[in-house]
Design a protein around this motif. Structure first.
Motif, mmCIF file in Angstrom:
data_model
loop_
_atom_site.group_PDB
_atom_site.id
_atom_site.type_symbol
_atom_site.label_atom_id
_atom_site.label_comp_id
_atom_site.label_asym_id
_atom_site.label_seq_id
_atom_site.Cartn_x
_atom_site.Cartn_y
_atom_site.Cartn_z
ATOM 1 N N THR A 87 -5.364 -2.275 -10.132
ATOM 2 C CA THR A 87 -4.558 -2.487 -8.926
ATOM 3 C C THR A 87 -5.218 -1.902 -7.693
ATOM 4 O O THR A 87 -5.160 -2.480 -6.602
ATOM 5 N N ARG A 145 -6.769 -6.243 -0.066
ATOM 6 C CA ARG A 145 -5.678 -6.694 0.804
ATOM 7 C C ARG A 145 -5.677 -5.952 2.135
ATOM 8 O O ARG A 145 -5.366 -6.521 3.192
ATOM 9 N N LEU A 191 -9.013 -7.267 4.385
ATOM 10 C CA LEU A 191 -9.288 -8.674 4.708
ATOM 11 C C LEU A 191 -8.889 -8.986 6.149
ATOM 12 O O LEU A 191 -7.903 -8.464 6.655
ATOM 13 N N MET A 220 -7.705 -4.152 -5.795
ATOM 14 C CA MET A 220 -7.032 -5.282 -5.165
ATOM 15 C C MET A 220 -6.248 -4.852 -3.919
ATOM 16 O O MET A 220 -6.149 -5.595 -2.944
ATOM 17 N N LEU A 221 -5.689 -3.635 -3.954
ATOM 18 C CA LEU A 221 -5.024 -3.106 -2.755
ATOM 19 C C LEU A 221 -6.035 -2.921 -1.629
ATOM 20 O O LEU A 221 -5.750 -3.208 -0.462
#
Length: 610
Positions: free
Chosen positions: A600, A607, A610, A603-604
């Motif tokens: 996780t 996010r 980006l 992926m955080l």
């Protein structure tokens, strides 16, 4: 037979005297989260947690049935202390669950209003006025509660004349808030007012008490003054414990609340240092005293010694001083904390653990997809090919006599660049030694998370650093260097990650301030400070509770004032109680399943950048 009859009579008369409604009770544990959100939404102090209150002795005139039942007058009032909004464990005053739940909400609303007066009756009236004016939607709720409460107040013709005067004033204050400025003198307090806050919260010295304390201090020696300065405590006599209980295995970071039982017959002091004993007494809310005929046989002192130099990490830098916020004084104390930067001495090339290789490969592929594509960069001073457009323009300008002397005649195929830097600050406190299942601990999960985080960011080419931290009071704050911004990710970095272990405590404000200073040195348009933690800020001294929360909050505000983006990732199940106050509602993420953290975390990051 006589005992059985007596028990039946006691239960019967007690139920008649209490007049509560057990079938309609609402428990705080079932509404605690809602109350916390409601309290903060109304403007209540976001650093306060919702906690259970204790029963208070309350000497109001007892009814006829209570005198027969010989029931003592105790009541659970709502009140606020330095760390918590305290509410009754159970509310069953009204015949319906809806009314009892409404009372919880009303008490939270009343507590969200700042103190208006030192007088209990004036303060509650003014709080009521302010709450109804600020939150008009509560008017119907309050009217329902007021109607139900007035029905429970005693009838004036059925109480003593002395109590009639007091009760009349209370009724006037309830029906017309703000119309009463004082209560008539009486040896009893008025019957409890369910809709108001505590008339005399624990640890709250009245004005007269403070003046008397000041006068008496002038007549005492300096040694006596030190004892007086600790402050008055609410004391109660209790039965002596029947036995010495063993030590229960708990999360060690939570073993900071001193027991409030004082064995007055002990033959030795609990602490050889009287200054430490005084500090302990200052932090106690109340003292429970029992008498026994035996000396204390067991003493417990809990501290963590630092490892020997031979077994410890290598010190890179020490003596870096940082400030700390004292919320009681509302000031930033300079040079309060000392930071020691360290690095593991075991730095042999280490490969990625086998159980992470498949996940790491998948993450690398995903992160390479967010890397800017390779494109042609034109009009370069050097490159792979001649830029024909730049060459033609150069020749035209040269022939027209307008050439500026620059000859950027090449083009180059290269990848784009993401102008950002990220520093990961990992909490390596003692609580990470907790087991999450039969074969892994929190520290193992954090270790896997660091591996995958580094693998993912290495695939993008983003500049990043990683440090861990733990503390032992203000000196030292141990900063473990895992990867600097200038180092290339390699087997040596993986070796440092493999060496991390549970440390000491979590002085998070100091950790954030040091990490912010490291990140600010990086030249990038986007700078992300990513904090990975498993619990609240805390340490051996006063840093537990409100002090630690407020210092951490100030450290975050300071980092954001530098232009840094601060984000927290936590696995603390109670994180929603205090993290919104620290990081804002969009400034943190709670990973509920601890074992999901390794996949996780990257992926955080994706996010956020980006």
């Amino acid at each position: 037979m006589e005992e059985r009859v007596g028990e039946i009579w006691h239960n019967f008369i007690t139920r008649l005297a209490d007049k509560n409604y057990p079938d309609a009770e609402v428990e705080l544990v079932n509404i605690k989260k809602t109350i916390g959100i409601f309290f903060r939404a109304l403007g209540g102090d976001g650093s306060l947690s919702v906690a259970q209150t204790d029963e208070s002795e309350y000497t109001s005139e007892r009814s006829f049935l209570k005198r027969i039942a010989r029931s003592s007058e105790k009541y659970e009032f709502a009140w606020i202390d330095e760390n918590s909004l305290r509410l009754p464990k159970v509310i069953d005053y009204f015949p319906t669950k809806a009314l009892n739940k409404d009372l919880y909400l009303w008490l939270a609303a009343l507590a969200s209003i700042s103190k208006q007066s030192d007088s209990w009756i004036i303060d509650n009236q003014l709080r009521t006025q302010c709450a109804l004016a600020a939150f008009p939607g509560l008017k119907n709720l309050y009217q329902r509660l007021l109607t139900a409460h007035l029905e429970q107040r005693p009838e004036l013709d059925k109480i003593s004349k002395d109590e009639q005067k007091t009760e009349s004033i209370i009724l006037q204050a309830l029906n017309h808030s703000g119309s009463v400025v004082a209560l008539p003198k009486s040896k009893y307090m008025p019957r409890p007012v369910t809709l108001w806050l505590h008339p005399n919260p624990p640890n709250a010295l009245q004005k007269g008490d403070q003046e008397n304390l000041k006068d008496s201090d002038n007549q005492r020696t300096d040694k006596q003054k030190d004892a007086t300065d600790i402050g008055k405590k609410q004391a109660k006599r209790v039965d002596s414990p029947d036995e010495v209980r063993g030590l229960i295995t708990v999360r060690m970071e939570n073993l900071f609340t001193w027991g409030e039982f004082a064995n007055m017959d002990r033959s030795t002091d609990d602490d050889e240092d009287p200054e430490n004993a005084k500090d302990v007494a200052k932090d106690l809310d109340g003292l429970a005293i029992a008498r026994n005929q035996r000396a204390s046989k067991v003493q417990m002192k809990f501290d963590l010694d630092l490892p020997s130099e031979a077994m410890d990490d290598e010190v890179l830098e020490e003596g870096v001083l940082l400030p700390e916020w004292d919320w009681k004084k509302q000031t930033l104390i300079q040079d309060k904390c000392q930071v020691v930067s360290m690095v593991s001495t075991q730095q042999q090339d280490t490969s990625l653990p086998d159980h992470l290789k498949a996940t790491a490969k998948k993450l690398r592929n995903q992160f390479q997809a967010i890397t800017p594509a390779r494109t042609w960069h034109y009009a370069q001073s050097d490159g792979q090919e001649v830029d024909l457009d730049a060459y033609l323009k150069f020749k035209s300008d040269l022939m027209a006599g307008q050439h500026d002397g620059k000859s950027n005649l090449y083009k180059e195929l290269s990848s784009g660049a993401r102008d950002l830097s990220c520093l990961l600050l990992a909490d390596l406190s003692l609580s990470t030694d907790t087991w999450v299942n039969n074969d892994s601990r929190v520290i193992d999960v954090i270790q896997d998370s660091l591996y995958l985080f580094a693998e993912s960011l290495n695939a993008t080419g983003d500049r990043f650093g990683m440090v861990g931290f733990s503390s032992r009071k203000t000196n030292p704050i141990r900063i473990h260097t895992l990867k600097t911004f200038d180092e290339k990710y390699s087997g040596k970095i993986r070796s440092r990650i493999a060496q991390i272990k549970p440390g000491y405590y979590t002085r998070m404000g100091a950790g954030i301030r040091h990490a912010a200073n490291l990140l600010k040195e990086q030249v990038a348009t986007q700078q992300l400070l990513l904090i990975l933690t498993d619990g609240k800020p805390n340490d051996l001294d006063m840093y537990e509770g409100r002090y630690g929360i407020e210092d951490t909050k100030q450290a975050i505000l300071s980092a954001r004032a530098m232009g840094l983006k601060v984000f927290c990732v936590t696995i603390d199940e109670k994180g929603n109680d205090y993290l919104p106050n620290l990081f804002g509602t969009n400034g943190y993420a709670l990973v509920r399943k601890v074992t999901d953290l390794p996949k996780t975390l990257p992926m955080l990051y994706a996010r956020l950048t980006l």
